[in-house]
Design a protein around this motif. Structure first.
Motif, mmCIF file in Angstrom:
data_model
loop_
_atom_site.group_PDB
_atom_site.id
_atom_site.type_symbol
_atom_site.label_atom_id
_atom_site.label_comp_id
_atom_site.label_asym_id
_atom_site.label_seq_id
_atom_site.Cartn_x
_atom_site.Cartn_y
_atom_site.Cartn_z
ATOM 1 N N PHE A 621 0.949 -1.052 0.082
ATOM 2 C CA PHE A 621 0.053 -0.006 0.088
ATOM 3 C C PHE A 621 0.883 1.113 -0.036
ATOM 4 O O PHE A 621 1.738 1.399 1.109
ATOM 5 C CB PHE A 621 -0.948 0.168 1.243
ATOM 6 C CG PHE A 621 -1.669 -1.146 1.275
ATOM 7 C CD1 PHE A 621 -2.925 -1.119 0.639
ATOM 8 C CD2 PHE A 621 -1.429 -2.174 2.088
ATOM 9 C CE1 PHE A 621 -3.817 -2.359 0.641
ATOM 10 C CE2 PHE A 621 -2.283 -3.490 2.230
ATOM 11 C CZ PHE A 621 -3.687 -3.347 1.690
ATOM 12 N N GLU A 622 1.097 1.877 -1.145
ATOM 13 C CA GLU A 622 1.764 2.818 -1.113
ATOM 14 C C GLU A 622 1.091 4.444 -1.677
ATOM 15 O O GLU A 622 0.163 4.424 -2.528
ATOM 16 C CB GLU A 622 2.871 2.901 -2.335
ATOM 17 C CG GLU A 622 3.749 4.040 -2.533
ATOM 18 C CD GLU A 622 4.952 3.707 -3.637
ATOM 19 O OE1 GLU A 622 5.700 4.526 -3.803
ATOM 20 O OE2 GLU A 622 4.980 2.286 -3.907
ATOM 21 N N HIS A 623 1.445 5.338 -0.640
ATOM 22 C CA HIS A 623 0.397 6.710 -0.826
ATOM 23 C C HIS A 623 -0.888 6.531 -0.950
ATOM 24 O O HIS A 623 -1.343 6.992 -1.792
ATOM 25 C CB HIS A 623 1.237 7.369 -2.069
ATOM 26 C CG HIS A 623 1.030 8.879 -2.128
ATOM 27 N ND1 HIS A 623 0.165 9.311 -3.101
ATOM 28 C CD2 HIS A 623 1.577 9.904 -1.264
ATOM 29 C CE1 HIS A 623 -0.032 10.805 -2.512
ATOM 30 N NE2 HIS A 623 0.805 10.999 -1.468
ATOM 31 N N CYS A 624 -1.577 5.796 -0.139
ATOM 32 C CA CYS A 624 -2.915 5.743 0.031
ATOM 33 C C CYS A 624 -3.372 6.569 0.905
ATOM 34 O O CYS A 624 -2.878 6.709 2.100
ATOM 35 C CB CYS A 624 -3.352 4.025 0.106
ATOM 36 S SG CYS A 624 -2.952 2.977 -0.985
ATOM 37 N N LEU A 625 -4.451 6.941 1.177
ATOM 38 C CA LEU A 625 -5.499 7.724 1.928
ATOM 39 C C LEU A 625 -6.704 7.245 1.981
ATOM 40 O O LEU A 625 -7.581 6.923 1.257
ATOM 41 C CB LEU A 625 -5.484 9.459 1.207
ATOM 42 C CG LEU A 625 -6.360 10.191 2.054
ATOM 43 C CD1 LEU A 625 -5.855 10.381 3.388
ATOM 44 C CD2 LEU A 625 -6.839 11.397 1.045
ATOM 45 N N GLY A 626 -7.033 7.248 3.436
ATOM 46 C CA GLY A 626 -8.184 6.585 3.780
ATOM 47 C C GLY A 626 -8.741 7.514 4.933
ATOM 48 O O GLY A 626 -7.997 7.913 5.776
#
Length: 803
Positions: A621-626
């Motif tokens: 998971f790279e540069h993910c925003l939740g």
């Protein structure tokens, strides 16, 4: 001041011509393939489409069908066109060398296409045993290629966004005591910029009145004038200045009196454009305000608003509560003078209001009777009160402070809009796109959505959005901690969405007791031995279902999906937004080596980025925003306290839920195996936790038997670097707990997958007989999480450069 300061600005426009050479589009663009036949099936909900036996079709117009089955070498390509294409279907199944293409890596789709998955759970249609209903499914031998426009996925605010206030490009001027007289602002109508301002103390000297008239005479025609009085400006105001202002369009300046609030806006040379407000006031009777505003259009087509406020302000405050004075003798009414005598210097000369209540806290209504001088009497009306004064009560008074002058001038160059200053180049974001700005406070519900507006003057790192913020969103480093709000792009030009009902209906137990909206959305599912899947530039909306196995994007028991599994290029999900989802964001189940990069998950039910059974490894998971991750009914760990108490399927009779122990763990990143990578990700708001590493003593569900007991508890951690968590109800990160991997029994009545104790102890090769291998938490930032920044239980977990 010289006249050059008071004339309209001159601007030079340089036009650059750009010549773009056409690429060899036919080589890389799937819709240019010569073997394709144009296919326009029209609109028929009974049309069950079969694309098979090597048939290759190009969908070039909107269509409605029952379903689409692509198999046996069949191929469906969506034409890239200036006209939007809307494809409405119950499901799409791709298998046995079937292919679906929307753009390609080298030729991203530039038009707009929407795939709508429709149908109700209870409409009588026969669900597929593996995929269910309302799906885009990729089975053995199937190929799914979706490549939308390349756009920046998310970035950070680079300047704090204030609620409802002025933003970049505006002008704000405020003065009080010490700035007496007539204050003039000269504004360029072409840009909204204040080019000059001056103050004229026409209370102090007649020379200032002459200077004011001369100043107004030098202002060039066409310039905007904002003129207002602060404090006092009439004492030495002569006829020359009064007539000069009247010539500009003022109707009240001739009669300006002592300490009168007065505001005026006009365009020099156009008296009919004037707006004016004037209040006759002596400066000691409370607040009074003269306010004007006017909307203008700049030469770039943008609007700006000029407003001016001249006022006297009287602040007020309540005194402390006072009980009835012992010496008060009133038989019919209570006297203010009795309270003043009993509490000298604590009650003002003329209170603005009065409140009374009984000693035990019941509110009383007061009736005030004014007397001569500054005394007055009052009666109390309420329980146990009579006409003979007030009984068993206490009282407080609202007192006004001394008045003070205030002058405010604003030029709002963003009328009902806001300029966001961002950390990266966002020129790929377009008017009409929707954004979400994360909360930077303790509540995740302060996240806000905005729509992008056209902006001719914005820099590459700026974007103009409709409306004003309701909450404060930080855009700076505070005390060395980077607390900038994340800003995510929700809109994409390729959209897959579920068609929803207007209200909730029951298709799973007790659903409508938890949700008041339809939760039966669409879903994308990729199964074992798919041929190829690459997803980028995709928007998913109203996806996921409150049933197991139906998520917005779901890799189900697919094994190794990178080079190790023979996939070249490796499988990925990139540059994708998943929002307003009814069950998770991205689910990785029994699959390894998947790249999930630049994905935004927003407003989701249940764990957002979810690894399911325990054997999932080497996923990145790279540069993910939740953000805005809410409870769901599916698993005990998804549920909040109420769901935990009411949903007891799978429990042994007599089970009494303990929500905080058994459930209440919904997280933005739910990692069931430590050997996965999380890099530059942000967990910006969950009902419970940002990142939760949970331990499966043995793998569960379809993954049962894939590793020996205790394997995941000893598995070394993958890379965990430069991640951040904030606005989570419980913690920014947790490394603790396991899930129950056995069914309920008389010995342990809890249902399977409830939370249990667990302890992480990483060793080389996940072998407890080999040396320990520290888990490195590098560059982690956690702030404004209500319980913990991080809760880490176990051995050899090292924190490096964390805040």
């Amino acid at each position: 001041p010289g006249a050059e300061l008071l004339s309209p600005s001159k601007q030079t426009l340089t036009v650059l011509s750009l010549h773009v050479c056409p690429a060899e589009a036919a080589v890389t663009c799937p819709d240019r393939e010569p073997e394709l036949e144009v296919w326009n099936p029209g609109h028929n909900e009974e049309n069950r489409v079969e694309i098979r036996n090597g048939r290759k079709v190009l969908l070039s117009s909107s269509a409605t069908v029952h379903s689409i089955h692509i198999t046996d070498g069949g191929k469906l390509v969506i034409k890239d066109d200036v006209q939007p294409i809307i494809l409405r279907t119950r499901h799409i199944l791709i298998e046995n060398d079937g292919e679906l293409h929307i753009g390609s890596e080298l030729c991203p789709y530039q038009g707009n296409v929407v795939i709508i998955l429709y149908g109700r759970a209870d409409d009588g249609s026969q669900p597929n045993p593996y995929f269910g209903q309302k799906y885009l499914g990729v089975s053995k031998g199937g190929t799914l290629e979706i490549h939308g426009k390349k756009k920046l996925s998310w970035t950070f605010l680079n300047k704090t966004l204030h609620p409802g206030g002025m933003e970049e490009g505006g002008y704000y001027f405020e003065r009080s005591w010490g700035h007496r007289g007539v204050i003039v602002h000269v504004i360029d109508p072409r840009t909204g910029a204040v080019v000059h301002s001056d103050r004229f103390d026409t209370y102090r000297a007649k020379e200032e009145s002459v200077r004011l008239a001369q100043y107004l005479g030098r202002v060039a025609n066409g310039m905007i004038l904002s003129v207002a009085v602060n404090d006092e400006g009439s004492r030495n105001l002569d006829d020359l200045a009064r007539k000069a202002m009247t010539k500009l369009g003022s109707k009240h300046f001739l009669h300006l009196g002592f300490r009168h609030p007065w505001s005026f806006i006009t365009i020099k040379g156009n008296p009919s454009s004037s707006v004016e407000d004037h209040i006759e006031y002596q400066g000691h009777k409370g607040s009074a305000v003269a306010k004007v505003f006017k909307l203008f259009k700049a030469e770039n087509g943008e609007h700006f608003n000029v407003s001016s406020t001249s006022e006297w302000v009287q602040d007020v405050e309540w005194t402390e509560w006072f009980e009835k004075p012992d010496k008060a003798r009133s038989k019919d009414m209570e006297k203010l003078s009795d309270f003043k005598a009993a509490h000298p210097d604590k009650i003002c000369r003329q209170p603005v209001d009065i409140q009374a209540m009984t000693l035990d806290g019941a509110d009383l209504t007061t009736e005030v009777f004014y007397k001569s001088g500054h005394d007055y009497q009052f009666l109390c009306h309420g329980k146990d009160q009579t006409g003979e004064g007030c009984h068993n009560y206490r009282v407080r008074f609202l007192c006004g402070k001394s008045v003070k002058p205030k002058l405010t001038v604003t030029v709002d160059t963003n009328v009902n809009s806001t300029i966001l200053n961002l950390a990266d180049d966002v020129s790929s974001w377009s008017p009409g796109d929707r954004l979400v700005v994360a909360s930077t406070d303790y509540s995740m519900y302060q996240a806000e959505e905005f729509q992008v507006l056209p902006c001719r003057t914005c820099k590459p790192t700026q974007v103009k959005v409709a409306g004003k913020a309701m909450y404060l969103h930080m855009g700076e480093v505070v005390d060395g901690v980077d607390m900038r709000a994340e800003v995510g792009l929700l809109s994409r030009n390729v959209l897959v969405m579920g068609e929803m009902e207007q209200q909730c209906y029951e298709y799973s137990s007790k659903l409508c007791s938890f949700f008041d909206f339809d939760t039966f959305g669409g879903h994308i599912k990729i199964g074992l031995d798919f041929k190829a899947t690459h997803i980028e530039g995709l928007e998913l909306k109203y996806m996921g279902q409150q049933t197991m196995g139906h998520y917005p994007i779901h890799f189900h028991m697919a094994g190794d999906v990178d080079e190790k599994g023979g996939y070249n290029p490796p499988t990925y999900v990139k540059d994708t937004s998943i929002h307003h989802t009814f069950s998770r964001c991205v689910t990785i189940h029994g699959s390894n080596g998947l790249l999930v990069k630049d994905v935004v998950g927003y407003d989701a039910l249940g764990h957002c980025f979810f690894t399911e059974d325990g054997p999932e490894e080497r996923n990145t998971f790279e540069h993910c925003l939740g953000l805005l991750v809410k409870p769901s009914t599916l698993l005990p760990s998804d549920r909040d306290s109420r769901m935990c108490k009411l949903i007891t399927e799978g429990a042994y009779p007599g089970y009494i839920p303990k929500p905080r122990q058994d459930c209440s763990a919904v997280s933005t990143f739910w990692i069931a195996n430590p050997h996965n990578n999380l890099i530059n990700c942000a967990a910006a708001g969950s009902e419970e936790t940002g990142f939760w590493f949970v331990l499966h003593h043995v793998p569960t569900g379809p993954s049962a038997g894939m590793y020996s007991p205790g394997y995941s508890e000893h598995m070394p951690m993958g890379k965990f670097s430069n991640n951040r968590a904030h606005s989570n109800y419980r913690a920014g990160m947790i490394i603790d707990n396991g899930v129950k991997t056995t069914p309920a029994s008389a010995k342990d009545k809890r249902p399977i997958l409830t939370l249990i104790s667990g302890r992480y102890s990483p060793h080389k090769d996940a072998d407890p007989l080999k040396p320990r291998e520290p888990a490195i938490i590098e560059g982690f930032i956690a702030y404004k999480n209500q319980d913990h920044g991080a809760w880490l239980r176990g051995g050899d977990v090292w924190l490096d450069n964390c805040q």
